[in-house]
Design a protein around this motif. Structure first.
Motif, PDB file in Angstrom:
ATOM      1  N   THR A  89      -8.208  -3.702 -15.592  1.00 28.45           N
ATOM      2  CA  THR A  89      -7.498  -2.266 -15.663  1.00 28.45           C
ATOM      3  C   THR A  89      -7.232  -1.494 -16.835  1.00 28.45           C
ATOM      4  O   THR A  89      -6.773  -2.248 -17.747  1.00 28.45           O
ATOM      5  N   SER A 133      -3.428  -1.151 -11.210  1.00 29.02           N
ATOM      6  CA  SER A 133      -4.441  -1.761 -10.142  1.00 29.02           C
ATOM      7  C   SER A 133      -4.380  -1.525  -8.707  1.00 29.02           C
ATOM      8  O   SER A 133      -3.121  -1.045  -8.307  1.00 29.02           O
ATOM      9  N   LYS A 134      -5.350  -1.630  -8.278  1.00 33.78           N
ATOM     10  CA  LYS A 134      -5.147  -1.536  -6.501  1.00 33.78           C
ATOM     11  C   LYS A 134      -4.405  -2.944  -6.202  1.00 33.78           C
ATOM     12  O   LYS A 134      -4.141  -4.009  -6.927  1.00 33.78           O
ATOM     13  N   PRO A 135      -3.851  -3.168  -5.102  1.00 35.71           N
ATOM     14  CA  PRO A 135      -3.064  -4.253  -4.802  1.00 35.71           C
ATOM     15  C   PRO A 135      -3.850  -5.396  -4.766  1.00 35.71           C
ATOM     16  O   PRO A 135      -4.997  -5.242  -4.232  1.00 35.71           O
ATOM     17  N   GLU A 174       1.437   7.335  -7.251  1.00 36.77           N
ATOM     18  CA  GLU A 174       0.910   8.755  -7.732  1.00 36.77           C
ATOM     19  C   GLU A 174       1.559   9.626  -8.143  1.00 36.77           C
ATOM     20  O   GLU A 174       1.243  10.562  -8.902  1.00 36.77           O
ATOM     21  N   ILE A 226       0.860  -5.316  -7.831  1.00 40.38           N
ATOM     22  CA  ILE A 226       0.143  -3.894  -8.363  1.00 40.38           C
ATOM     23  C   ILE A 226       0.463  -4.174  -9.902  1.00 40.38           C
ATOM     24  O   ILE A 226       1.675  -4.333 -10.270  1.00 40.38           O
ATOM     25  N   TYR A 255       1.618  -9.970  -2.946  1.00 41.48           N
ATOM     26  CA  TYR A 255       0.710  -8.778  -3.304  1.00 41.48           C
ATOM     27  C   TYR A 255       1.485  -8.317  -4.757  1.00 41.48           C
ATOM     28  O   TYR A 255       2.599  -7.967  -4.599  1.00 41.48           O
ATOM     29  N   ASN A 310       0.862  -1.142   0.062  1.00 40.61           N
ATOM     30  CA  ASN A 310      -0.074  -0.076   0.016  1.00 40.61           C
ATOM     31  C   ASN A 310       1.022   1.254  -0.079  1.00 40.61           C
ATOM     32  O   ASN A 310       0.600   2.268  -0.713  1.00 40.61           O
ATOM     33  N   TRP A 368       1.927   1.611  -3.613  1.00 40.13           N
ATOM     34  CA  TRP A 368       0.770   1.935  -4.291  1.00 40.13           C
ATOM     35  C   TRP A 368       0.464   3.648  -4.410  1.00 40.13           C
ATOM     36  O   TRP A 368       0.467   4.180  -5.346  1.00 40.13           O
ATOM     37  N   LYS A 369       0.743   4.093  -3.051  1.00 39.72           N
ATOM     38  CA  LYS A 369       0.612   5.605  -2.816  1.00 39.72           C
ATOM     39  C   LYS A 369       1.788   6.382  -3.599  1.00 39.72           C
ATOM     40  O   LYS A 369       1.571   7.518  -4.139  1.00 39.72           O
TER      41      LYS A 369
END
Length: 647
Positions: A199, A205-207, A156, A216, A214, A149, A152-153
């Motif tokens: 996607t 994608s989200k995780p 951005e 992405i 996991y 996560n 993932w941030k």
């Protein structure tokens, strides 16, 4: 196969069941056992459609149906339905028939359709992976979840490939920035595939969780499926870091390419020079393949070939140099044509359990599944940090006997689950709560499926019909074999007597020669064979010739039969005196025949064994039916028969 014989035997499938309603009166009784109108009506209309080749009147069908019922009743009286072989065979059929009823067929169909839709496109993807150990603890999983996560941030604001090189735990990411390449259906684990196809290109994608950890997932591009190609190749290996060998490999592949351009046979060059030994013996031919099956350089060059027999320039991959020839190509086949292949692939895939899991989830709702949490927690406490095989844990199980869960009005205790745990020792989880939850879920699923399986006949009339069909079909097969087929084939005296009494039915229009055709290797063998034939009994000729004249070399060969003109060229020449003369083979240049002419009728039943046996079986069948009708009472309500609805 026996199952196909049984299926062909069953002119009628049975039965609606033992429940009777006011609108479903008794049509007949056989041995005082009722047969409902609905049962006969279903069977009559199923087997007497407009497409039937042998359509029967209602009255004719009643007669056939009664005969069928009588045979099944006799099988039951002989207790064939209680034998282990019958019970096991019927259970085998039931297990196969039950499978479609014990899964969510809508989910299964959706998965098939989804896989086909995915097969229509290839997706070029990159990913970032944070691995989770195989037997991860909740702490391990949480750590990985927090890490993915955070990544993932970061995406951005940061470049995907740069982040992948820095943090992805896919070993190749440092070199390729997380870029995997083109994938299609079934080329990756299912959660990854789904993320790739769901996607949008350019997004990520989200995780998502897979068996590896996991991910992405970022789709880079999409294209219409390239289908499959069939290619052959000539390959020369290279070795990382060995410049001398690699220069030699390049020189060799260039030389071979010039020979291909000059018209040398590609397959012969592959057989002689290709270092891929698994394909060189097949003139370089590889199996059909689609996107994602070969290394990228080889795949790209193969799909770039446009026309059959086109040949690529030398192409370098991580393994060496290739020259590739296009043999054939094909697009995506229609869904129904691919369905069997898709079903096979799904069975080997994570998707295999999704239909049944959806089905089990619905059963929990339908049957009002209720779990007693405090009773479950006692198992957590007992297990603690021990293993399922620990003697302290196993000993403690005997003290647990409280209610544990219920569904469909059935109660299950801690004792039931404890007995299950004593047999099932493997676990994929690490903490007590996870291990117990995993095992309890498996136990509940087992009980739900067993309960639902037991309800199939009550819930689904079509399943009940099929099971009754197999039940009675097996009985019919076994009893008919006992009373007619096997009996007729083994009853030599009966066959002889039947033939004598019905000789007139087996006359011939053409004369037949009954005897032996004897092929000899040389003149000495011919003389010896004729001498043996003169002294041997007719039914011993084959044996005497074989044992006395043949050793490591087959000096004599015989054929025995009943011949009309045109059946055998030797008999045609020597017996029927045909205009076309027999030309002997080099191996057996000397041939003679021995036997007799039969003008218009066989000598004994063995001359027409097949016909006599079939007729004798039919005779036994009719006599058997007469005996059954005398043995068991049959009553048909003619008024009810008049109300049978016909399709």
């Amino acid at each position: 196969m026996k199952s196909s014989v049984i299926a062909s035997l069953i002119l009628f499938t049975l039965s609606i069941g033992s429940f009777a309603q006011i609108s479903d009166p008794v049509l007949m009784t056989v041995n005082e056992k009722p047969v409902l109108k609905s049962e006969f009506e279903y069977i009559y209309n199923k087997n007497n459609t407009n497409n039937s080749l042998d359509k029967k009147t209602l009255e004719e069908y009643v007669d056939l149906f009664v005969n069928y019922k009588l045979k099944v009743e006799e099988a039951k009286q002989q207790k064939i339905d209680t034998t282990a072989s019958f019970i096991n065979e019927l259970q085998g059929y039931r297990s196969q028939l039950a499978k479609p009823y014990l899964t969510d067929t809508k989910t299964d169909e959706n998965l098939l359709r989804e896989a086909y839709e995915h097969s229509k496109e290839d997706v070029d993807v990159s990913h970032i992976l944070i691995r989770i150990p195989k037997n991860a603890t909740p702490t391990d999983t949480l750590k990985a979840w927090n890490e993915i996560n955070t990544i993932w941030k970061r995406l951005e604001k940061e470049n995907f490939a740069r982040v992948a090189k820095e943090v992805s735990q896919d070993q190749s990411a440092e070199q390729n920035g997380g870029h995997i390449g083109w994938i299609s259906a079934f080329r990756t684990v299912y959660p990854f595939e789904n993320a790739a196809y769901n996607t949008a290109v350019g997004n990520y994608s989200k995780p998502i969780r897979s068996a590896f950890g996991y991910h992405i997932v970022k789709p880079i591009a999409r294209r219409k499926s390239s289908g499959e190609v069939l290619v052959a190749h000539i390959m020369i290996f290279t070795s990382k870091g060995d410049e001398t060998q690699n220069k030699k490999a390049k020189s060799t592949i260039d030389s071979l390419y010039q020979r291909v351009l000059a018209g040398d046979n590609f397959g012969e060059l592959a057989k002689k020079y290709s270092q891929d030994k698994s394909s060189s013996t097949k003139e370089g031919e590889l199996p059909w393949f689609s996107t994602g099956r070969m290394v990228p350089e080889f795949e790209a060059a193969s799909f770039a070939l446009k026309n059959i027999n086109d040949v690529s320039q030398p192409v370098q991959s991580a393994y060496g140099w290739h020259i590739i020839k296009l043999i054939d190509k094909k697009g995506l086949a229609p869904f129904e044509e691919l369905r069997p292949d898709l079903e096979r692939k799904i069975k080997r895939d994570e998707r295999a359990d999704l239909g049944q899991q959806s089905f089990l989830n619905q059963l929990r709702i339908d049957y009002k599944y209720n779990e007693i949490e405090t009773s479950v927690r006692e198992f957590y406490k007992l297990l603690g940090d021990k293993k399922l095989t620990d003697s302290t844990f196993i000993g403690g199980l005997d003290k647990l006997n409280k209610p544990l869960f219920s569904f469909a009005g059935k109660n299950y205790s801690q004792t039931d689950f404890a007995n299950y745990l004593k047999k099932e020792h493997t676990a994929n989880k690490s903490t007590a709560s996870e291990i117990i939850d995993e095992k309890l879920n498996a136990f509940v699923n087992t009980q739900l499926l067993a309960y639902e399986d037991a309800q199939l006949e009550n819930k689904y009339p079509e399943f009940r019909f099929l099971m009754q069909e197999y039940h009675d079909g097996i009985l019919l097969f076994e009893i008919s074999n006992r009373e007619v087929w096997d009996k007729a084939s083994k009853d030599t005296e009966g066959l002889i007597q039947y033939f004598k009494e019905n000789k007139v039915d087996y006359t011939w229009e053409k004369p037949h020669f009954k005897g032996h055709v004897i092929y000899c290797k040389d003149k000495a063998t011919l003389a010896a064979a004729k001498s043996i034939v003169k002294k041997a009994a007719t039914d011993s000729i084959d044996k005497y010739l074989r044992t006395r004249l043949n050793d490591s070399i087959q000096y004599v060969r015989t054929e025995k039969g009943l011949y009309v003109q045109g059946d055998n060229k030797v008999v045609d020449d020597q017996i029927f005196k045909s205009k076309e003369k027999y030309v002997p083979s080099i191996d057996y240049p000397f041939v003679f025949v021995v036997g007799k002419m039969l003008k218009n009728k066989p000598e004994d039943y063995t001359d027409v064994r097949g016909l006599v046996t079939a007729d004798y079986q039919e005779y036994l069948e009719q006599e058997w039916i007469k005996a059954l009708r005398a043995k068991y009472s049959v009553n048909v309500d003619q008024n009810i028969l008049k109300t049978v609805k016909k399709n």
